[in-house]
Design a protein around this motif. Structure first.
Motif, PDB file in Angstrom:
ATOM      1  N   ASP A  83      58.564  80.349  83.375  1.00 24.32           N
ATOM      2  CA  ASP A  83      58.097  80.160  84.748  1.00 24.32           C
ATOM      3  C   ASP A  83      57.304  78.855  84.759  1.00 24.32           C
ATOM      4  N   THR A  84      57.868  77.839  85.358  1.00 25.56           N
ATOM      5  CA  THR A  84      57.250  76.509  85.306  1.00 25.56           C
ATOM      6  C   THR A  84      56.389  76.196  86.528  1.00 25.56           C
ATOM      7  N   SER A  85      56.145  77.172  87.368  1.00 27.22           N
ATOM      8  CA  SER A  85      55.458  76.917  88.639  1.00 27.22           C
ATOM      9  C   SER A  85      54.034  76.379  88.451  1.00 27.22           C
ATOM     10  N   LYS A  86      53.393  76.722  87.335  1.00 27.73           N
ATOM     11  CA  LYS A  86      52.022  76.260  87.101  1.00 27.73           C
ATOM     12  C   LYS A  86      51.931  75.182  86.021  1.00 27.73           C
ATOM     13  N   ILE A  87      53.069  74.827  85.426  1.00 30.83           N
ATOM     14  CA  ILE A  87      53.056  73.842  84.341  1.00 30.83           C
ATOM     15  C   ILE A  87      53.040  72.431  84.929  1.00 30.83           C
ATOM     16  N   LYS A  88      52.053  71.625  84.535  1.00 25.90           N
ATOM     17  CA  LYS A  88      51.921  70.276  85.078  1.00 25.90           C
ATOM     18  C   LYS A  88      52.170  69.179  84.042  1.00 25.90           C
ATOM     19  N   LEU A  89      51.866  69.468  82.772  1.00 23.17           N
ATOM     20  CA  LEU A  89      52.030  68.475  81.719  1.00 23.17           C
ATOM     21  C   LEU A  89      52.819  69.067  80.561  1.00 23.17           C
ATOM     22  N   MET A  90      53.497  68.175  79.818  1.00 23.98           N
ATOM     23  CA  MET A  90      54.151  68.566  78.570  1.00 23.98           C
ATOM     24  C   MET A  90      53.870  67.495  77.529  1.00 23.98           C
ATOM     25  N   TRP A  91      53.191  67.906  76.450  1.00 24.66           N
ATOM     26  CA  TRP A  91      52.912  66.994  75.349  1.00 24.66           C
ATOM     27  C   TRP A  91      54.072  67.009  74.360  1.00 24.66           C
ATOM     28  N   VAL A  92      54.551  65.813  74.033  1.00 31.47           N
ATOM     29  CA  VAL A  92      55.532  65.655  72.959  1.00 31.47           C
ATOM     30  C   VAL A  92      55.021  64.556  72.035  1.00 31.47           C
ATOM     31  N   ASN A  93      55.548  64.533  70.821  1.00 26.72           N
ATOM     32  CA  ASN A  93      54.991  63.644  69.802  1.00 26.72           C
ATOM     33  C   ASN A  93      56.096  63.299  68.804  1.00 26.72           C
ATOM     34  N   TYR A  94      56.802  62.201  69.113  1.00 29.82           N
ATOM     35  CA  TYR A  94      57.872  61.748  68.219  1.00 29.82           C
ATOM     36  C   TYR A  94      57.721  60.265  67.944  1.00 29.82           C
ATOM     37  N   PRO A  95      57.835  59.855  66.650  1.00 27.76           N
ATOM     38  CA  PRO A  95      57.981  60.673  65.461  1.00 27.76           C
ATOM     39  C   PRO A  95      56.880  61.731  65.374  1.00 27.76           C
ATOM     40  N   HIS A  96      57.296  62.925  64.917  1.00 23.71           N
ATOM     41  CA  HIS A  96      56.443  64.100  65.042  1.00 23.71           C
ATOM     42  C   HIS A  96      55.419  64.205  63.919  1.00 23.71           C
ATOM     43  N   MET A  97      54.218  64.596  64.322  1.00 22.56           N
ATOM     44  CA  MET A  97      53.175  64.940  63.376  1.00 22.56           C
ATOM     45  C   MET A  97      52.863  66.420  63.573  1.00 22.56           C
ATOM     46  N   PRO A  98      52.929  67.262  62.537  1.00 24.17           N
ATOM     47  CA  PRO A  98      52.862  66.902  61.111  1.00 24.17           C
ATOM     48  C   PRO A  98      54.194  66.823  60.384  1.00 24.17           C
ATOM     49  N   THR A  99      55.339  67.125  61.028  1.00 24.33           N
ATOM     50  CA  THR A  99      56.574  67.331  60.274  1.00 24.33           C
ATOM     51  C   THR A  99      57.291  66.047  59.885  1.00 24.33           C
ATOM     52  N   GLY A 100      57.034  64.949  60.607  1.00 27.26           N
ATOM     53  CA  GLY A 100      57.750  63.706  60.345  1.00 27.26           C
ATOM     54  C   GLY A 100      59.122  63.637  60.978  1.00 27.26           C
ATOM     55  N   ALA A 101      59.480  64.631  61.818  1.00 30.35           N
ATOM     56  CA  ALA A 101      60.779  64.607  62.495  1.00 30.35           C
ATOM     57  C   ALA A 101      60.875  63.376  63.399  1.00 30.35           C
ATOM     58  N   LYS A 102      62.025  62.722  63.364  1.00 32.66           N
ATOM     59  CA  LYS A 102      62.207  61.491  64.128  1.00 32.66           C
ATOM     60  C   LYS A 102      62.609  61.777  65.574  1.00 32.66           C
ATOM     61  N   ALA A 103      62.319  60.819  66.410  1.00 31.87           N
ATOM     62  CA  ALA A 103      62.759  60.905  67.796  1.00 31.87           C
ATOM     63  C   ALA A 103      64.269  60.747  67.869  1.00 31.87           C
ATOM     64  N   THR A 104      64.872  61.361  68.877  1.00 29.04           N
ATOM     65  CA  THR A 104      66.288  61.127  69.148  1.00 29.04           C
ATOM     66  C   THR A 104      66.436  60.783  70.626  1.00 29.04           C
TER      67      THR A 104
END
Length: 380
Positions: free
Chosen positions: A163-184
């Protein structure tokens, strides 16, 4: 009796702040602790950057309050840097906001966009500050799980069930910390589409682009990204300037104008000399990154040996200045960390400080010399 703010009940002291006190105490007692847990670059900034800040100290106006929006030549240097390395065009007049490090930006963005009761999508595992700041604001963290089986990319089928009615922000982090996963590119495209569909601002926290990563990416490369996305970046990791506190927020003027309203209540502008040093850093050639990554690459090879000694598994294709390692079954993250600290005088970061999906993992930092990593291997 003095009563403190209720919001403090929603957060705890940052793990590393608390744990490092214990580490310092052990060191004061004579314990030869090797700290492989903290991502604070131990290498020097570029010589030309240090010279730039030294030379700036005698310039007229160097010690006065500075503009909240930074020196025009600093914003221009950021714009040119993004064009050169990310192929992203930014208007230096109104699409770049200097910050005292990108961590400051997490608070500023949250204060600018969130009300009490709003919801925020936060990666699990992820940087703990995202959830801490959300709690301090009085908003609600909604954790979206990342998993090794999908290379730590968001599961958009699961996100669409929310239910996204109250969601205003989404944090993403790529290249990812702590895993080191790369952005695509595919992930970024889906993120922008998801944000537009549900009217959720997407913020990519992007300080690790240049560390052991051949493909520098920005969420702002995606067509239409500026309509719904912001990006945080920093000179802390890329130029060994963590203590200088130089970051920037990038995005459309409408968003940055609102964030600036918050920022102007929180500081009085970045020190002139630091901006001059940052300008020098942003003008460096790729040789700087090649030299830096040559050092990190050798350190990472040794950390892999250390991880092997601990019977851990890891992804050799990851990026960033950490190695995210999966523990053998039967031992928890904090058990392993405490066992190494108290029996081998080695400090690592437990995966659990980054969220529940970090259980069963530990994180090694590459911000430690080859000699110390070899000593840690010998202790194991």
């Amino acid at each position: 009796m003095i009563q403190f703010a209720n919001r403090l009940n929603t957060v705890q002291e940052y793990y590393f702040s608390k744990k490092l006190r214990e580490v310092r105490q052990l060191i004061s007692e004579g314990k030869p602790i090797i700290n492989i847990g903290i991502g604070s670059p131990d290498l020097q900034p570029p010589t030309s950057v240090i010279e730039a800040i030294k030379n700036s100290l005698f310039e007229e106006g160097a010690h006065k309050y500075q503009s909240y929006q930074g020196l025009p030549e600093f914003r221009e240097a950021v714009s040119n840097f993004y064009q050169k390395h990310y192929k992203v065009s930014l208007n230096s007049e109104n699409e770049i906001l200097p910050l005292m490090g990108s961590k400051e930006g997490i608070m500023h963005i949250s204060l600018a966009f969130l009300n009490e009761g709003d919801q925020v999508l936060i990666p699990n595992p992820g940087y703990p500050t995202y959830s801490s700041v959300t709690n301090l604001i009085g908003s609600e963290p909604i954790f979206y799980e990342l998993d090794e089986t999908t290379n730590w990319q968001p599961n958009f089928k699961e996100l669409e069930k929310l239910d996204t009615s109250k969601i205003k922000l989404m944090w993403v982090n790529y290249p990812h910390m702590p895993t080191g996963a790369k952005a695509t590119k595919n992930t970024f495209e889906k993120l922008i589409a998801f944000g537009k569909k549900h009217n959720i601002v997407i913020i990519n926290d992007n300080p690790y682009s240049f560390i052991l990563n051949d493909n520098t990416q920005s969420v702002l490369q995606i067509e239409g990204a500026k309509d719904i996305a912001l990006e945080l970046n920093s000179l802390s990791k890329s130029f060994n300037m963590a203590g200088w506190r130089v970051g920037m927020l990038l995005g459309k003027q409408e968003f940055l104008t609102e964030v600036l309203k918050v920022k102007t209540q929180m500081d009085s502008g970045m020190f002139y000399g630091i901006q001059k040093g940052a300008i020098a850093a942003l003008h460096l050639s790729n040789n700087w990154f090649n030299q830096l990554n040559s050092i990190y690459n050798e350190r990472r090879k040794l950390v892999w040996i250390l991880a092997d000694k601990l019977k851990c598994t890891y992804d050799k294709d990851s990026s960033g200045m950490f190695v995210w390692a999966k523990l053998p079954k039967g031992i928890t993250s904090e058990e392993m960390v405490d066992d190494l600290l108290y029996k081998k005088d080695i400090f690592l970061a437990p995966g659990t400080i980054f969220g529940s999906k970090g259980e069963g993992y530990i994180r090694f930092s590459l911000c430690v010399s080859e000699e110390k990593i070899k000593e840690a291997i010998n202790r194991i």
